[in-house]
Design a protein around this motif. Sequence first.
Motif, PDB file in Angstrom:
ATOM      1  N   ILE A  80       0.831  -1.207   0.000  1.00  0.00           N
ATOM      2  CA  ILE A  80       0.000   0.000   0.000  1.00  0.00           C
ATOM      3  C   ILE A  80       0.866   1.259   0.000  1.00  0.00           C
ATOM      4  CG2 ILE A  80      -2.014  -1.057   1.064  1.00  0.00           C
ATOM      5  CD1 ILE A  80      -0.997  -0.058   3.773  1.00  0.00           C
ATOM      6  N   TRP A  81       2.090   1.132  -0.528  1.00  0.00           N
ATOM      7  CA  TRP A  81       2.960   2.298  -0.602  1.00  0.00           C
ATOM      8  C   TRP A  81       2.460   3.263  -1.674  1.00  0.00           C
ATOM      9  CZ3 TRP A  81       6.753  -2.197  -0.861  1.00  0.00           C
ATOM     10  CH2 TRP A  81       7.158  -2.564   0.421  1.00  0.00           C
ATOM     11  N   CYS A  82       2.958   4.489  -1.622  1.00  0.00           N
ATOM     12  CA  CYS A  82       2.556   5.499  -2.604  1.00  0.00           C
ATOM     13  C   CYS A  82       3.015   5.081  -4.011  1.00  0.00           C
ATOM     14  CB  CYS A  82       3.202   6.849  -2.266  1.00  0.00           C
ATOM     15  SG  CYS A  82       2.747   7.518  -0.653  1.00  0.00           S
ATOM     16  N   PRO A  83       2.306   5.493  -5.034  1.00  0.00           N
ATOM     17  CA  PRO A  83       2.741   5.180  -6.403  1.00  0.00           C
ATOM     18  C   PRO A  83       4.175   5.657  -6.651  1.00  0.00           C
ATOM     19  CG  PRO A  83       0.526   6.080  -6.424  1.00  0.00           C
ATOM     20  CD  PRO A  83       1.035   6.236  -5.010  1.00  0.00           C
ATOM     21  N   GLY A  84       4.990   4.782  -7.197  1.00  0.00           N
ATOM     22  CA  GLY A  84       6.367   5.137  -7.509  1.00  0.00           C
ATOM     23  C   GLY A  84       7.348   4.992  -6.364  1.00  0.00           C
ATOM     24  N   CYS A  85       6.870   4.638  -5.178  1.00  0.00           N
ATOM     25  CA  CYS A  85       7.757   4.490  -4.010  1.00  0.00           C
ATOM     26  C   CYS A  85       8.873   3.499  -4.316  1.00  0.00           C
ATOM     27  CB  CYS A  85       6.947   4.012  -2.810  1.00  0.00           C
ATOM     28  SG  CYS A  85       7.957   3.640  -1.346  1.00  0.00           S
ATOM     29  N   LEU A  98       6.354   8.096   6.567  1.00  0.00           N
ATOM     30  CA  LEU A  98       5.076   7.710   7.179  1.00  0.00           C
ATOM     31  C   LEU A  98       4.448   8.857   7.961  1.00  0.00           C
ATOM     32  CD1 LEU A  98       3.156   5.281   7.674  1.00  0.00           C
ATOM     33  CD2 LEU A  98       4.401   4.869   9.784  1.00  0.00           C
ATOM     34  N   THR A  99       5.310   9.688   8.558  1.00  0.00           N
ATOM     35  CA  THR A  99       4.808  10.782   9.384  1.00  0.00           C
ATOM     36  C   THR A  99       4.895  12.120   8.657  1.00  0.00           C
ATOM     37  OG1 THR A  99       6.973  10.720  10.477  1.00  0.00           O
ATOM     38  CG2 THR A  99       5.128   9.709  11.633  1.00  0.00           C
ATOM     39  N   LYS A 100       4.805  12.062   7.336  1.00  0.00           N
ATOM     40  CA  LYS A 100       4.584  13.230   6.487  1.00  0.00           C
ATOM     41  C   LYS A 100       5.785  14.131   6.253  1.00  0.00           C
ATOM     42  CE  LYS A 100       0.414  11.689   6.491  1.00  0.00           C
ATOM     43  NZ  LYS A 100      -0.008  10.781   5.400  1.00  0.00           N
ATOM     44  N   THR A 133       6.755  10.991  -2.553  1.00  0.00           N
ATOM     45  CA  THR A 133       5.777  11.951  -2.034  1.00  0.00           C
ATOM     46  C   THR A 133       6.440  13.115  -1.294  1.00  0.00           C
ATOM     47  OG1 THR A 133       4.110  10.219  -1.821  1.00  0.00           O
ATOM     48  CG2 THR A 133       3.768  12.224  -0.529  1.00  0.00           C
ATOM     49  N   PHE A 134       7.430  12.809  -0.434  1.00  0.00           N
ATOM     50  CA  PHE A 134       7.991  13.864   0.407  1.00  0.00           C
ATOM     51  C   PHE A 134       9.463  14.195   0.119  1.00  0.00           C
ATOM     52  CE2 PHE A 134       4.489  12.104   2.984  1.00  0.00           C
ATOM     53  CZ  PHE A 134       3.742  13.262   3.135  1.00  0.00           C
ATOM     54  N   ASN A 135      10.142  13.354  -0.671  1.00  0.00           N
ATOM     55  CA  ASN A 135      11.540  13.651  -0.994  1.00  0.00           C
ATOM     56  C   ASN A 135      11.894  12.908  -2.280  1.00  0.00           C
ATOM     57  OD1 ASN A 135      14.168  14.676  -0.680  1.00  0.00           O
ATOM     58  ND2 ASN A 135      14.843  12.832   0.412  1.00  0.00           N
ATOM     59  N   ASN A 136      11.356  13.387  -3.366  1.00  0.00           N
ATOM     60  CA  ASN A 136      11.477  12.656  -4.619  1.00  0.00           C
ATOM     61  C   ASN A 136      12.850  12.863  -5.260  1.00  0.00           C
ATOM     62  OD1 ASN A 136      11.155  11.209  -6.923  1.00  0.00           O
ATOM     63  ND2 ASN A 136       9.256  12.198  -7.551  1.00  0.00           N
ATOM     64  N   THR A 137      13.747  11.941  -4.968  1.00  0.00           N
ATOM     65  CA  THR A 137      15.116  12.007  -5.480  1.00  0.00           C
ATOM     66  C   THR A 137      15.341  11.016  -6.619  1.00  0.00           C
ATOM     67  OG1 THR A 137      15.711  10.425  -3.755  1.00  0.00           O
ATOM     68  CG2 THR A 137      16.070  12.759  -3.268  1.00  0.00           C
TER      69      THR A 137
END
Length: 287
Positions: free
Chosen positions: A16-21, A127-129, A203-207
Amino acid sequence: MSTRKPNDYKSELKPIWCPGCGDFGVLASLYRSMADMDLDPSRTVIVSGIGCSSRLPHFASTYGIHTLHGRPLPVAMGVKLANPDLTVIAVGGDGDGFAIGAGHFPHASRRNIDVTYLVMDNEIYGLTKGQASPTSLFEQKAPSTPFGNPEDPLNPLALAIAAGASFVARGASFNTKALTELITQAVEHKGFSYIDAMSPCTTFNNTQESWKDAVTDVAPDHDPTDRVKAFDLALRGGFSLGILYRQERTTQTERYRAILEQAKPSDVNVMLDGFNARKGAAIGKPA
């Protein structure tokens, strides 16, 4: 010859990870590696802490333990000591492993527990945004650091080598073939094997793209048995993929077995009587 396929290691639960994780790539690599080794799922245990990546045991058909935050390594060590014949793999993220769990990492390394530790490093708490994690870069902007991270990052590869890990490598979720081979070598290594798996948080650090451009392979002439050169490579920075360091030495399990073989036969009731009488004579002492 392997009789199992990667799909044989998938559980009924879908990730259930974000798309592209990046964790999808790490999980796929782990499936393929376990199939290559033909690991028996009933003899394999995956232990995790807390975080996005620590959901991984739910998605595998092996035994799994989703433990407390930062505690996959002591639990994995307990599993291995209780049943040394099991294959034990600990997984988690950089926040779980190098913040609250940091106290366990150097001791697992120096004890050379026969466990593989696979860290999905995204340089952020996903997980914690999106708070800055121990491997977040200096001045890296995130929801918790809108003016930039004021702290320098931890170097987990250098820490692992300095602490005594006997297998240290780096892989990437977007290079699953190489990561699969690294996981296989790490699991087959006798002792504590650590893999830093670059696993972008889209989602939060797209490297994702910048890391793809930055990675290089460890030079073919690098000697992984040379600890000084491995430490130098780890400190040099950049993203070298491959095995930085590998050393053959006795594992914690082997050393404990040697102690048990040397221990004198004793009776628990005699020992308890000795404690109760405040006498140490009933306890076997080293010669």
